[in-house]
Design an enzyme around this catalytic site. Structure first.
Site, PDB file in Angstrom:
ATOM      1  CB  ALA A 102      58.534  34.929 -44.918  1.00 21.10           C
ATOM      2  CD  GLU A 173      55.397  39.962 -49.861  1.00 19.88           C
ATOM      3  OE1 GLU A 173      55.489  38.810 -49.563  1.00 19.88           O
ATOM      4  OE2 GLU A 173      54.493  40.596 -50.287  1.00 19.88           O
TER       5      GLU A 173
END
Length: 707
Positions: A102, A173
Site C-alpha cells: 500500500a 504492518e
C-alpha cells in the site's frame, strides 16, 4: 518461437469514467501502478502475464488508482485465458520489486480519517477476492521485494514462485502501526499454520522489521518453488517457463489458502506463546501487534467475509493513532539522512591503539574504503595481540579471496613512522584526556601539514585535546559506536577551530563506510551519551532514594525502548557508564549526579541481571543492598518515568540552545545510535506528545518552526 504479445497499459481504471478516488475519499497517490499484459510461452502451452510497475521507475505501490488498474488487468487477463485457451495468468513485477504494498504516503496524508481508509481496505479486499475466486489459475512470479499488500496479492494467487535472490518478503504492518489489511491475517495462517504466520506477522516485525529471503519463505511454505535468480543487464528476471508450466498444469482448483487442518489446541498454543511479546509491545505504545494477534485468532473459525470485515475494522481503528504517523515520520527522517554513495578522498589511514575498538575500526574502513590502514601499538606484545584481533574481525567477513585482499591492506607495528604518510589518523586509545593529548602531541610533528587528526572519543573535550596542537583546525571527532560493523551511527564532532573542509572529509569518510552521520558541536557527551547518561543518572538517583530495582528496571517500558535502564547499564558496562557519568558531572554539574551505589557495584564486580542483557532478562533484586538511603523516598514507576521525560526534555532544550546539534540530528542520533523506537517518531516528537517539552521550555516542533 517468439511469444505472441498484446500490450495494454492501464494507468487508471481501464477507461472507466468512474474515478475510484472519489468513492474512497482519498487524494491522488501520485504516480500510480501501471500494468502491461503479454502472452508468453510456458511448458506445454502459453500464459497471460501481467507485469506491474510504475512509470517513474520507483517500486510499485497500491492506492485507489493502482488497485483499480490491477483489478482491470487481472479481469482482462482471466478473460483472455478463457477465450484463447492459455494455461493461466502470471502476476509479476519489474527489476527488484514484485509489489511494495500500500502507498504509505497516501495513508499518512489522509490517515486520520479512519472511515476513508476503511474504504481503501475494502477496495483491496475486492481485488484479493477477485484473484482468489478466479476461474483460471493465477500464479505469482515473485521477482523481487514483496511486502505488505504486495505479498498479500501473492498470497491470493494459486501458487507462488520466487527467484532465489529475493531478499525481502514479509508482512511488516505491525512494525508500522498497522495490521495486514488485505487478507494477510486470514490467508497466511491457513497457508503455513498459525505459529509460522505469527513469526511472519508479529515476531519478525518486532525484531526490527526482519524480512524473509526466498529460501526461508520456501521452508515456511509461503512460496511453492524457488528458481534461479538469473537476470539480464537491466536486472529483469529470466523467464522460468518450465517451472511455471508445471505449476500451472498441476494446480488443483481449491488450492487457495482459506482453511487449514491445524488442530484447535495447536492454534491456541501458538497464540499463547506470543502473548508475552505482544503485551510487552503494547506496554511500549504499540497496539498493532495485539490487533494482529486477535485477527489471527479469529481466522481459525471465521469465513472470508467476516475475516476481511475484521481487518477493515482494525484498519479504521489503528490508522488514526499516533504510532503509524510517528513511524512514517521517523522513516522519512531516516530516508533523508541515509548514507550517500560518496567516495572519500582519504587514500591512506592510520589508527592509533590496537584494542578491540581500534581493530573493528581498521577492519571496517579497510574493507569499505579499500585503502591501506596502518595500526600502531606501543610494544610488540600488544601488536601481536592486535594481529589476532584483526584476524578475528576479518574472518567474520568471508569469502576467502576477499579476506586475503583485506588482510593485505592492514598492517600492524610499533613504529610511529607507519603513520607518517597517512591522510587521516584516528586515535582509539584509552578514554582518558591526558592520554589522548599525549598521543596527538607525539604524532602531529610526523604528519604532513594537510593531514587530519581524528579522535574516536565517546564524549571527552576535543577542544582540550587540541590545545597543545600546532594545527588544532585539523582536529575532528569521528565517534563510531560499538560494535562498529553493526551500529549505523557516527557522530561528526567539530570544535570552534575545526575548519569546514576537515568536517566535510570526516563526514565523507564515515558515509563512504556506509554510516549515517550527524554533525555535532564539541560538548560533553555529544548527543547520544549525553542523553542516555541523563536518563541513567535519573534512574540511578531513584535507586539511591530507595526505589526497588524491579520498579526502576521496568519504569521506562511505556517509551518502548529496546531495553530498560538497568539492562542498558549492564550492556554498556557499569565501569564505562560511571566513567562517562563522572565526566558529565564535572563538565555539566549536579543534574548528572554521581551514584555511590554504582561505585559499590563496580568495586564488587557483580552483575545485576539474571542472564545476559535483554529486554526480558530478570533483574536481580539482590542489588538493593548497594543502595541504602539514609532517608528513603522511593518512587513508583510512573514517577520515575515522568522524571526521565522531564529530564530528557530539559537536556535537549539545553543542547538546542547551546547549538550542540539541530533537532532532527538529535532525533536521528537517538534512533540510530540508541535504538529509540521509530513508533515514537523521534525523541523530540515523543517529548512533545507527553507534554514534557512544553513543561520544560516549549514544544520542540513549534518553538523552532521546523515542522
Amino acid at each position: 518461437m517468439d511469444a505472441a504479445r498484446t500490450d495494454r497499459m492501464t494507468g487508471s481504471s481501464g477507461g472507466d469514467a468512474h474515478d475510484p478516488r472519489a468513492s474512497l475519499g482519498l487524494p491522488d497517490e501520485g504516480t500510480p501502478l501501471t500494468t502491461r499484459t503479454d502472452v508468453r510461452q510456458v511448458a506445454g502451452g502459453s500464459a497471460v502475464v501481467v507485469t506491474m510497475s510504475r512509470a517513474d521507475g520507483k517500486p510499485a505501490t497500491l492506492g485507489p488508482l493502482g488497485l483499480a488498474a490491477l483489478g482491470v488487468a487481472v479481469s482482462d487477463a482471466v478473460e483472455k485465458v478463457q477465450g484463447e485457451g492459455h494455461a493461466g495468468v502470471v502476476l509479476t513485477g519489474t527489476g527488484a520489486t514484485f509489489l511494495a504494498g500500500a502507498d504509505l504516503d497516501l495513508v499518512a496524508a489522509h490517515g486520520h480519517d479512519g472511515e476513508a481508509v476503511r474504504e481503501l481496505g475494502r477496495a483491496g479486499h475486492d481485488l484479493i477476492s477477485a484473484i482468489l475466486d478466479s476461474p483460471v489459475p493465477i500464479v505469482a512470479l515473485i521477482n523481487g521485494t514483496a511486502l505488505g499488500g504486495g505479498l498479500e496479492v501473492a498470497l491470493a494467487c494459486r501458487a507462488r514462485v520466487a527467484a532465489e535472490d529475493v531478499r525481502a518478503l514479509g508482512l511488516p504492518e505491525a512494525y508500522l502501526g498497522l495490521i495486514p489489511g488485505w487478507g494477510g491475517s486470514f490467508l497466511l495462517p491457513h497457508l503455513i499454520g498459525p505459529a509460522s504466520a505469527i513469526k511472519v506477522m508479529i515476531e519478525n516485525p518486532l525484531r526490527n522489521n526482519t524480512t524473509l529471503r526466498a529460501v526461508e519463505a520456501f521452508e515456511l511454505g509461503l512460496v511453492d518453488r524457488v528458481v534461479p535468480g538469473v537476470r539480464d543487464d537491466d536486472g529483469e528476471l529470466g523467464w522460468p517457463g518450465d517451472t511455471l508450466g508445471v505449476l500451472l498444469g498441476d494446480l488443483p482448483r481449491d488450492a487457495a489458502p482459506e482453511r487449514s487442518t491445524v488442530a484447535e489446541s495447536e492454534w491456541e498454543e501458538a497464540l499463547e506463546r506470543s502473548r508475552d511479546k505482544v503485551e510487552r509491545a503494547e506496554r511500549g505504545g504499540r497496539p498493532a501487534p495485539r490487533r494482529t494477534l486477535e485477527l489471527i485468532a479469529g481466522a481459525r473459525t471465521a469465513g472470508r467475509g467476516a475475516a476481511f470485515a475484521a481487518e477493515e475494522d482494525a484498519i479504521a481503528e489503528l490508522v488514526p493513532l499516533p504510532p503509524l504517523h510517528d513511524t512514517i515520520h521517523a522513516m522519512g527522517l531516516l530516508r533523508r539522512f541515509r548514507p550517500r554513495r560518496v567516495r572519500s578522498e582519504v587514500r591512506s589511514l592510520g589508527v592509533i591503539g590496537g584494542g578491540l575498538m581500534a581493530s573493528q575500526l581498521a577492519t571496517l574502513l579497510a574493507a569499505r574504503l579499500r585503502i591501506p590502514v596502518a595500526l600502531r601499538e606501543i610494544d610488540d606484545e600488544r601488536a601481536a595481540r592486535t594481529e589476532k584481533l584483526l584476524d578475528a574481525e576479518i574472518e567474520k567477513l568471508g569469502p576467502r579471496a576477499d579476506v586475503e585482499a583485506l588482510r593485505g591492506r592492514l598492517s600492524v607495528g610499533t613504529d610511529l613512522a607507519l603513520l607518517a604518510d597517512a591522510d587521516l589518523v584516528i586515535e582509539a586509545v584509552f578514554e582518558e584526556l591526558e592520554v589522548k593529548r599525549a598521543v596527538f602531541a607525539e604524532i602531529e610533528p610526523l604528519l604532513r601539514e594537510d593531514a587530519i587528526l581524528a579522535t574516536n572519543t565517546s564524549g571527552l573535550s576535543i577542544t582540550r585535546m587540541g590545545e597543545a596542537l600546532a594545527r588544532p583546525e585539523r582536529l575532528v571527532g569521528i565517534h563510531f559506536f560499538n560494535p562498529v560493523a553493526q551500529m549505523p551511527l557516527v557522530e561528526i564532532v567539530r570544535t570552534e577551530a575545526t575548519v569546514p573542509e576537515v568536517v566535510d572529509a570526516a563526514r565523507t569518510l564515515a558515509q563512504a563506510a556506509g554510516k549515517t552521520t550527524v554533525d555535532v558541536l564539541d560538548a560533553p557527551g555529544f548527543i547520544v551519551n549525553r542523553v542516555l547518561l541523563r536518563m541513567l543518572a535519573i534512574t540511578m538517583e531513584s535507586l539511591e532514594r530507595g526505589t526497588p530495582p524491579e520498579v526502576v528496571g521496568h519504569s521506562l517500558e511505556p517509551i518502548g525502548l529496546p531495553m530498560g535502564p538497568l539492562h542498558l547499564l549492564q550492556l554498556v558496562g557499569p565501569a564505562v557508564a560511571n566513567h562517562v557519568l563522572h565526566t558529565l558531572n564535572s563538565e555539566l554539574g549536579p543534574r548528572f549526579p554521581l551514584s555511590p551505589g554504582l561505585e559499590s557495584i563496580i568495586a564488587e564486580g557483580v552483575s545485576f541481571l539474571d542472564g545476559p542483557p535483554a529486554a526480558a532478562t530478570p533483574i536481580n533484586a539482590d542489588i538493593v543492598r548497594f543502595f541504602e538511603p539514609s532517608s528513603p523516598e522511593p518512587d513508583d514507576a510512573a514517577a520515575v518515568l515522568r522524571r526521565v521525560q522531564l529530564g530528557l526534555a530539559d537536556e535537549i532544550h539545553r543542547m538546542l540552545d547551546q547549538g550542540v546539534a539541530e533537532r532532527d540530528a538529535i532525533d536521528l542520533a537517538l534512533i540510530t545510535g540508541a535504538g529509540f523506537p521509530l513508533h515514537r517518531g523521534g525523541i523530540t516528537r515523543y517529548l512533545d506528545e507527553v507534554g514534557a517539552a512544553e513543561e520544560t521550555g516549549g514544544a520542540f516542533h513549534r518553538r523552532r518552526g521546523q515542522g
